[in-house]
Design a protein around this motif. Structure first.
Motif, PDB file in Angstrom:
ATOM      1  N   THR A  12     -10.997  72.404  13.969  1.00 14.37           N
ATOM      2  CA  THR A  12      -9.692  71.492  14.004  1.00 14.37           C
ATOM      3  C   THR A  12      -9.221  71.644  15.274  1.00 14.37           C
ATOM      4  OG1 THR A  12      -8.090  73.154  13.046  1.00 14.37           O
ATOM      5  CG2 THR A  12      -9.380  71.458  11.468  1.00 14.37           C
ATOM      6  N   SER A  13      -8.648  70.796  15.809  1.00 11.71           N
ATOM      7  CA  SER A  13      -7.680  70.562  17.196  1.00 11.71           C
ATOM      8  C   SER A  13      -6.542  71.614  16.949  1.00 11.71           C
ATOM      9  CB  SER A  13      -7.463  69.259  17.249  1.00 11.71           C
ATOM     10  OG  SER A  13      -6.882  69.196  18.670  1.00 11.71           O
ATOM     11  N   THR A  14      -6.106  71.746  15.974  1.00 10.81           N
ATOM     12  CA  THR A  14      -4.755  72.489  15.776  1.00 10.81           C
ATOM     13  C   THR A  14      -5.253  74.027  15.922  1.00 10.81           C
ATOM     14  OG1 THR A  14      -3.989  71.020  14.156  1.00 10.81           O
ATOM     15  CG2 THR A  14      -3.271  73.456  14.089  1.00 10.81           C
ATOM     16  N   ASN A  15      -6.506  74.378  15.148  1.00 10.83           N
ATOM     17  CA  ASN A  15      -7.150  75.584  15.426  1.00 10.83           C
ATOM     18  C   ASN A  15      -7.300  75.996  16.767  1.00 10.83           C
ATOM     19  OD1 ASN A  15      -9.592  77.639  15.323  1.00 10.83           O
ATOM     20  ND2 ASN A  15      -8.165  78.280  13.717  1.00 10.83           N
ATOM     21  N   GLU A  16      -7.955  74.833  17.461  1.00  9.20           N
ATOM     22  CA  GLU A  16      -8.483  75.039  18.660  1.00  9.20           C
ATOM     23  C   GLU A  16      -7.104  75.349  19.617  1.00  9.20           C
ATOM     24  OE1 GLU A  16     -10.487  72.614  22.720  1.00  9.20           O
ATOM     25  OE2 GLU A  16      -9.832  71.547  20.846  1.00  9.20           O
ATOM     26  N   ILE A  17      -6.132  74.741  19.630  1.00  9.21           N
ATOM     27  CA  ILE A  17      -4.773  74.744  20.327  1.00  9.21           C
ATOM     28  C   ILE A  17      -4.149  76.275  20.086  1.00  9.21           C
ATOM     29  CG2 ILE A  17      -2.492  73.937  20.878  1.00  9.21           C
ATOM     30  CD1 ILE A  17      -3.644  70.903  20.170  1.00  9.21           C
ATOM     31  N   MET A  18      -4.129  76.537  18.921  1.00  5.66           N
ATOM     32  CA  MET A  18      -3.489  77.926  18.454  1.00  5.66           C
ATOM     33  C   MET A  18      -4.498  79.093  19.166  1.00  5.66           C
ATOM     34  SD  MET A  18      -2.875  77.416  14.380  1.00  5.66           S
ATOM     35  CE  MET A  18      -2.265  79.355  14.404  1.00  5.66           C
ATOM     36  N   ARG A  19      -5.770  78.817  19.107  1.00  2.00           N
ATOM     37  CA  ARG A  19      -6.378  79.739  19.492  1.00  2.00           C
ATOM     38  C   ARG A  19      -6.426  79.878  21.352  1.00  2.00           C
ATOM     39  NH1 ARG A  19     -10.870  79.094  22.525  1.00  2.00           N
ATOM     40  NH2 ARG A  19     -12.621  80.473  22.713  1.00  2.00           N
ATOM     41  N   ALA A  20      -6.191  78.612  21.879  1.00  2.00           N
ATOM     42  CA  ALA A  20      -5.995  78.533  23.292  1.00  2.00           C
ATOM     43  C   ALA A  20      -4.544  79.378  23.704  1.00  2.00           C
ATOM     44  CB  ALA A  20      -6.165  77.339  23.786  1.00  2.00           C
ATOM     45  N   VAL A  21      -3.563  79.325  22.940  1.00  2.00           N
ATOM     46  CA  VAL A  21      -2.208  79.569  23.281  1.00  2.00           C
ATOM     47  C   VAL A  21      -2.345  81.158  22.970  1.00  2.00           C
ATOM     48  CG1 VAL A  21       0.214  80.007  22.327  1.00  2.00           C
ATOM     49  CG2 VAL A  21      -1.101  77.623  22.325  1.00  2.00           C
ATOM     50  N   GLU A  22      -3.093  81.713  21.827  1.00  2.00           N
ATOM     51  CA  GLU A  22      -3.056  83.105  21.866  1.00  2.00           C
ATOM     52  C   GLU A  22      -3.929  83.715  22.963  1.00  2.00           C
ATOM     53  OE1 GLU A  22      -5.056  83.389  18.215  1.00  2.00           O
ATOM     54  OE2 GLU A  22      -3.360  83.042  16.976  1.00  2.00           O
ATOM     55  N   LYS A  23      -4.747  83.236  23.693  1.00  4.38           N
ATOM     56  CA  LYS A  23      -5.537  83.667  24.365  1.00  4.38           C
ATOM     57  C   LYS A  23      -4.837  83.871  25.956  1.00  4.38           C
ATOM     58  CE  LYS A  23     -10.486  83.200  22.840  1.00  4.38           C
ATOM     59  NZ  LYS A  23     -10.552  84.792  23.153  1.00  4.38           N
ATOM     60  N   ALA A  24      -4.028  82.658  26.073  1.00  7.66           N
ATOM     61  CA  ALA A  24      -3.393  82.428  27.197  1.00  7.66           C
ATOM     62  C   ALA A  24      -2.066  83.487  27.225  1.00  7.66           C
ATOM     63  CB  ALA A  24      -2.571  80.978  27.340  1.00  7.66           C
ATOM     64  N   TRP A  25      -1.820  83.731  26.142  1.00  8.73           N
ATOM     65  CA  TRP A  25      -0.540  84.761  25.729  1.00  8.73           C
ATOM     66  C   TRP A  25      -0.973  86.000  26.249  1.00  8.73           C
ATOM     67  CZ3 TRP A  25       4.001  86.017  26.720  1.00  8.73           C
ATOM     68  CH2 TRP A  25       4.536  87.315  26.250  1.00  8.73           C
ATOM     69  N   GLU A  26      -2.261  86.483  25.778  1.00  4.05           N
ATOM     70  CA  GLU A  26      -2.964  87.729  26.072  1.00  4.05           C
ATOM     71  C   GLU A  26      -3.201  88.019  27.412  1.00  4.05           C
ATOM     72  OE1 GLU A  26      -6.767  87.818  23.871  1.00  4.05           O
ATOM     73  OE2 GLU A  26      -5.537  87.810  21.747  1.00  4.05           O
ATOM     74  N   GLU A  27      -3.392  87.174  28.201  1.00  2.00           N
ATOM     75  CA  GLU A  27      -3.774  86.840  29.682  1.00  2.00           C
ATOM     76  C   GLU A  27      -2.598  87.124  30.288  1.00  2.00           C
ATOM     77  OE1 GLU A  27      -6.600  84.054  32.093  1.00  2.00           O
ATOM     78  OE2 GLU A  27      -4.520  83.292  31.863  1.00  2.00           O
ATOM     79  N   LYS A  28      -1.367  86.518  29.800  1.00  2.00           N
ATOM     80  CA  LYS A  28      -0.187  86.539  30.520  1.00  2.00           C
ATOM     81  C   LYS A  28       0.698  87.798  30.317  1.00  2.00           C
ATOM     82  CE  LYS A  28       0.618  82.733  32.761  1.00  2.00           C
ATOM     83  NZ  LYS A  28       0.787  82.530  34.014  1.00  2.00           N
ATOM     84  N   ARG A  29       0.417  88.381  29.069  1.00  9.53           N
ATOM     85  CA  ARG A  29       0.868  89.994  28.944  1.00  9.53           C
ATOM     86  C   ARG A  29       0.768  90.739  29.765  1.00  9.53           C
ATOM     87  NH1 ARG A  29      -0.079  92.246  23.101  1.00  9.53           N
ATOM     88  NH2 ARG A  29      -2.447  91.482  23.613  1.00  9.53           N
ATOM     89  N   LYS A  30      -0.336  90.751  30.617  1.00  8.69           N
ATOM     90  CA  LYS A  30      -0.574  91.650  31.706  1.00  8.69           C
ATOM     91  C   LYS A  30       0.318  91.148  32.718  1.00  8.69           C
ATOM     92  CE  LYS A  30      -5.356  91.724  30.149  1.00  8.69           C
ATOM     93  NZ  LYS A  30      -6.951  91.149  30.683  1.00  8.69           N
ATOM     94  N   GLU A  31       0.944  89.982  32.826  1.00  2.90           N
ATOM     95  CA  GLU A  31       1.685  89.426  34.198  1.00  2.90           C
ATOM     96  C   GLU A  31       3.186  89.666  33.650  1.00  2.90           C
ATOM     97  OE1 GLU A  31       0.339  85.871  34.971  1.00  2.90           O
ATOM     98  OE2 GLU A  31      -1.532  86.261  35.097  1.00  2.90           O
ATOM     99  N   ILE A  32       3.516  90.430  32.656  1.00  3.41           N
ATOM    100  CA  ILE A  32       4.895  90.071  31.881  1.00  3.41           C
ATOM    101  C   ILE A  32       6.004  90.806  32.954  1.00  3.41           C
ATOM    102  CG2 ILE A  32       5.074  92.660  30.907  1.00  3.41           C
ATOM    103  CD1 ILE A  32       5.958  89.308  29.441  1.00  3.41           C
ATOM    104  N   GLU A  33       5.820  91.612  33.926  1.00  2.00           N
ATOM    105  CA  GLU A  33       6.716  92.010  34.792  1.00  2.00           C
ATOM    106  C   GLU A  33       6.771  90.965  35.781  1.00  2.00           C
ATOM    107  OE1 GLU A  33       5.802  95.898  36.012  1.00  2.00           O
ATOM    108  OE2 GLU A  33       5.831  96.691  33.725  1.00  2.00           O
ATOM    109  N   GLN A  34       6.004  90.037  36.217  1.00  2.00           N
ATOM    110  CA  GLN A  34       6.138  88.936  37.207  1.00  2.00           C
ATOM    111  C   GLN A  34       6.938  87.954  36.867  1.00  2.00           C
ATOM    112  OE1 GLN A  34       2.377  87.662  38.377  1.00  2.00           O
ATOM    113  NE2 GLN A  34       1.227  89.667  38.443  1.00  2.00           N
ATOM    114  N   MET A  35       7.699  87.456  37.664  1.00  2.00           N
ATOM    115  CA  MET A  35       8.600  86.376  37.730  1.00  2.00           C
ATOM    116  C   MET A  35       8.162  85.034  36.785  1.00  2.00           C
ATOM    117  SD  MET A  35      11.723  87.413  38.527  1.00  2.00           S
ATOM    118  CE  MET A  35      12.472  85.743  38.854  1.00  2.00           C
ATOM    119  N   ASP A  36       6.662  84.925  37.132  1.00  2.00           N
ATOM    120  CA  ASP A  36       6.223  83.462  36.358  1.00  2.00           C
ATOM    121  C   ASP A  36       5.251  84.125  35.439  1.00  2.00           C
ATOM    122  OD1 ASP A  36       5.553  81.161  36.085  1.00  2.00           O
ATOM    123  OD2 ASP A  36       4.020  81.095  37.557  1.00  2.00           O
TER     124      ASP A  36
END
Length: 274
Positions: free
Chosen positions: A165-189
């Motif tokens: 489902t598109s909902t599941n796809e978007i939720m998966r993408a958000v989770e993966k993007a957040w996992e990626e961003k957690r490594k940059e948590i100390e950065q401004m952006d």
């Protein structure tokens, strides 16, 4: 002798049909052609019910229609075809029906890898999009095998949405993007951008669909490529999927060509606004 004559006649008719089809596609190519067509293959169960035949018959006929439709698309130069084969919501159906569909799916995936199949003929690369862990193990393994076997193919791309489902796809993408961003948590952006999310969608390496066709006359997207279809031309063809044929596809292309200037204008306007 008679059988040989019938074979020659049949071969001749196929050659004439192919020639006329190529002439028609050449005429269509004078207008803008879609690069990506997505299909919601709706109506196989109703097809079987209307004809009072075994339930799986509609899906088997639907697979034949898919094969011929893929051939027409690739002959006219469409590089990407995406089909909605099985929604996550479809798992709510009767267990016997779900199992029957899983068995049929496994059978047809195996057929796609035959040496004589359309995949071999056109060098098609196959994607399976969705939560494949929800599939039965034989289907999941068959899907993984198909993707591995065709990964280096350089021809058209066939993407099959299963357990999707598109909902599941978007939720998966958000989770993966957040996992990626957690490594940059100390950065401004560290906020998740649209680009971050789109990079983790199943369609990351695929252009958005130019046309989304749903058969059986339904006007719903049913949670299919919602993120990617904002500027796609949505069409609801009235035949059930097993009844879909070349003339319906040609009409869809002509409709797309008719509204193409408007679609381009809207895309340009959106870019300026952005």
């Amino acid at each position: 002798m008679e059988e040989n004559g019938k074979s020659i006649t049949s071969s001749l008719l196929r050659s004439v049909s192919r020639f006329l089809r190529n002439c028609l596609f050449a005429m269509l190519s004078f207008g803008p052609m879609p690069n990506h067509i997505a299909f919601i293959m709706d109506g196989s169960r109703r097809y079987a019910k209307n004809r009072i035949v075994q339930q799986g018959t509609g899906h088997r006929v639907g697979f034949k229609v898919l094969t011929s439709t893929l051939q027409y698309c690739y002959e006219m130069g469409v590089k990407y075809v995406t089909v909605y084969a099985f929604s996550i919501d479809n798992f709510k159906r009767e267990p016997a029906e779900v199992q029957s569909l899983m068995d049929l799916m496994k059978e047809k995936i195996d057929e796609l890898l035959n040496r004589e199949s359309i995949v071999s003929k056109y060098g098609i690369r196959i994607n399976f999009w969705g939560n494949l862990n929800l599939l039965t193990e034989p289907v999941r393994l068959a899907a993984m095998k198909a993707m591995t076997a065709t990964a280096k193919n350089t021809g058209p791309v066939l993407s099959i949405c299963v357990a999707y489902t598109s909902t599941n796809e978007i939720m998966r993408a958000v989770e993966k993007a957040w996992e990626e961003k957690r490594k940059e948590i100390e950065q401004m952006d560290s906020a998740i951008s649209v680009g971050d999310l789109e990079r983790h969608l199943y369609t990351a390496n695929c252009p958005d669909p130019d046309i989304v066709i749903r058969t059986s006359g339904e006007t719903r997207l049913s949670n299919f490529l919602l993120w990617q279809s904002d500027y796609g031309h949505l069409q609801n063809r009235h035949p059930l999927w097993p009844e879909f044929c070349l003339r319906h596809l040609i009409w869809a292309i002509l409709e797309f060509q008719r509204v193409y200037p408007y679609l381009q204008e809207r895309r340009g306007w959106c870019k300026k606004e952005g």
